[in-house]
Design an enzyme around this catalytic site. Structure first.
Site, PDB file in Angstrom:
ATOM      1  N   HIS A  22       8.590 -71.903 -19.325  1.00 44.50           N
ATOM      2  CA  HIS A  22       7.326 -72.054 -18.583  1.00 44.50           C
ATOM      3  C   HIS A  22       7.539 -72.714 -17.211  1.00 44.50           C
ATOM      4  O   HIS A  22       6.942 -72.311 -16.215  1.00 44.50           O
ATOM      5  CB  HIS A  22       6.364 -72.966 -19.362  1.00 44.50           C
ATOM      6  CG  HIS A  22       6.053 -72.518 -20.742  1.00 44.50           C
ATOM      7  ND1 HIS A  22       5.125 -71.531 -21.000  1.00 44.50           N
ATOM      8  CD2 HIS A  22       6.519 -72.919 -21.952  1.00 44.50           C
ATOM      9  CE1 HIS A  22       5.031 -71.358 -22.311  1.00 44.50           C
ATOM     10  NE2 HIS A  22       5.873 -72.177 -22.907  1.00 44.50           N
TER      11      HIS A  22
HETATM   12  O1  RIB Z   1       3.180 -75.777 -22.443  1.00 41.07           O
HETATM   13  C1  RIB Z   1       4.456 -75.733 -21.886  1.00 41.07           C
HETATM   14  C2  RIB Z   1       4.839 -77.054 -21.267  1.00 41.07           C
HETATM   15  O2  RIB Z   1       4.951 -78.049 -22.256  1.00 41.07           O
HETATM   16  C3  RIB Z   1       6.169 -77.057 -20.567  1.00 41.07           C
HETATM   17  O3  RIB Z   1       6.056 -77.880 -19.436  1.00 41.07           O
HETATM   18  C4  RIB Z   1       7.100 -77.692 -21.547  1.00 41.07           C
HETATM   19  O4  RIB Z   1       8.222 -78.287 -20.942  1.00 41.07           O
HETATM   20  C5  RIB Z   1       6.201 -78.694 -22.191  1.00 41.07           C
HETATM   21  O5  RIB Z   1       6.139 -79.835 -21.394  1.00 41.07           O
END
Ligand code: RIB
Ligand code: CA
Length: 313
Positions: free
Chosen positions: A244
């Protein structure tokens, strides 16, 4: 060509580690500061992980400042830890790296951010890949810096889905009030929604491309990614680990890697099962306060990461 001054706010984290490496690799980004947060692991661990990654990629010169250990409304909820990232935040592989020799800044995250922004010749972009606590506290305690922030690009929020609750994404869930402060700040915001960032997945073949770079960073990041891949394959029942947090960095380097739509977004602060949902004004009756990332160009992202890692180590 003048580089974009960037402050990166992280809870390192496997995908945060890739985000750091990608930012460092880019000729368009001048990474001025990294601030750390609770999230995938306690802030002490995310700080050590960040220092470890910087040492691994040979950029121990970038300052790291320790930030929030919990959300603004900690008494309501503080979420720390994530199965996707293992007990140590780096897929249970952190011990493959030596304990870092570099040490964090003597300033807090908020003080160091304020100083960095004030001293920067050009306006700064803040990229956040975790709870927005540090950024919100900065805006509340140093409102004078807002005019020197060109944008806040964050990984998190969602339009129709969730990864901690049916409609709630982890980073906004971790500090809903902070996300609301950022969305209300009047600063240009890019929300890299869960629906779009889930498209930033890396297959086994993509992992092999990284591994074949045959550098220390590529070896370590691939090891950590294996843990991530197992987690996501069980969760999403399809191949690939989702990174992500590379999305807001990729947008900063090359906006054509993402498709966005303007929306007015408000964070649900009261819901029993929906607290932390980012609710979009789909009828578009209110002036947009964010560009929402709707889709990513996966192939471009993979190329950007592989190419970037090829320049490191
Ligand atoms: O939902 C995804 C996020 O949550 C990303 O930033 C991952 O590293 C966690 O922090
Ligand atoms: Ca993260």
């Amino acid at each position: 060509m003048s580089k974009i001054p960037v402050i990166l706010n992280v809870d390192t984290g496997i995908d945060d580690a890739f985000a750091i490496a990608l930012a460092v690799s880019s000729e368009f980004i001048d990474l001025k500061l990294i601030t750390t947060s609770f999230g995938n692991c306690p802030v002490k661990t995310s700080t050590t992980n960040t220092l470890r990654i910087l040492e691994l990629i040979g950029r121990g010169d970038i300052p790291v400042a320790v930030g929030a250990a919990g959300s603004i409304m900690s008494y309501l909820q503080t979420v720390v830890g994530s199965a996707a990232h293992g007990d140590d935040g780096l897929g249970n592989k952190a011990a493959l790296l030596p304990y870092p020799e570099i040490i964090p800044s003597t300033m807090t995250a908020v003080e160091h951010m304020a100083k960095t922004i004030k001293e920067s010749k050009n306006n700064v972009i803040i990229i956040s890949t975790c709870a927005l606590t540090n950024v919100a506290v900065l805006l509340l305690s140093h409102p004078e810096v807002a005019e020197k922030i060109d944008g806040i690009a964050f990984s998190g929020g969602s339009l129709f889905s969730g990864n901690v609750l049916p409609t709630v994404e982890a980073n906004v869930f971790s500090d809903p009030e902070a996300a609301q402060v950022v969305l209300n700040s009047g600063i240009r915001v890019l929300m890299c929604s869960l629906e779009a960032s889930t498209g930033a997945y890396f297959t086994f073949e993509d992992r092999q491309k990284i591994r074949q770079l045959e550098t220390r960073p590529s070896y370590f990041l691939c090891e950590a990614l294996k843990h991530h891949a197992d987690h996501f394959e069980n969760l999403l029942l399809r191949e690939g680990s989702v990174l992500h947090d590379i999305v807001p960095v990729a947008w900063t380097i090359d906006p054509s890697t993402v498709e966005t739509k303007p929306y007015y977004i408000e964070v649900d602060l009261d819901g029993r099962y929906t607290r932390g949902s980012t609710v979009a004004d789909f009828p578009k009756q209110r002036r947009a306060n964010a560009a929402v990332c709707m889709k990513v160009d996966r192939e471009k992202l993979v190329d950007l990461v592989v190419e970037g890692l090829g320049k490191i180590g």
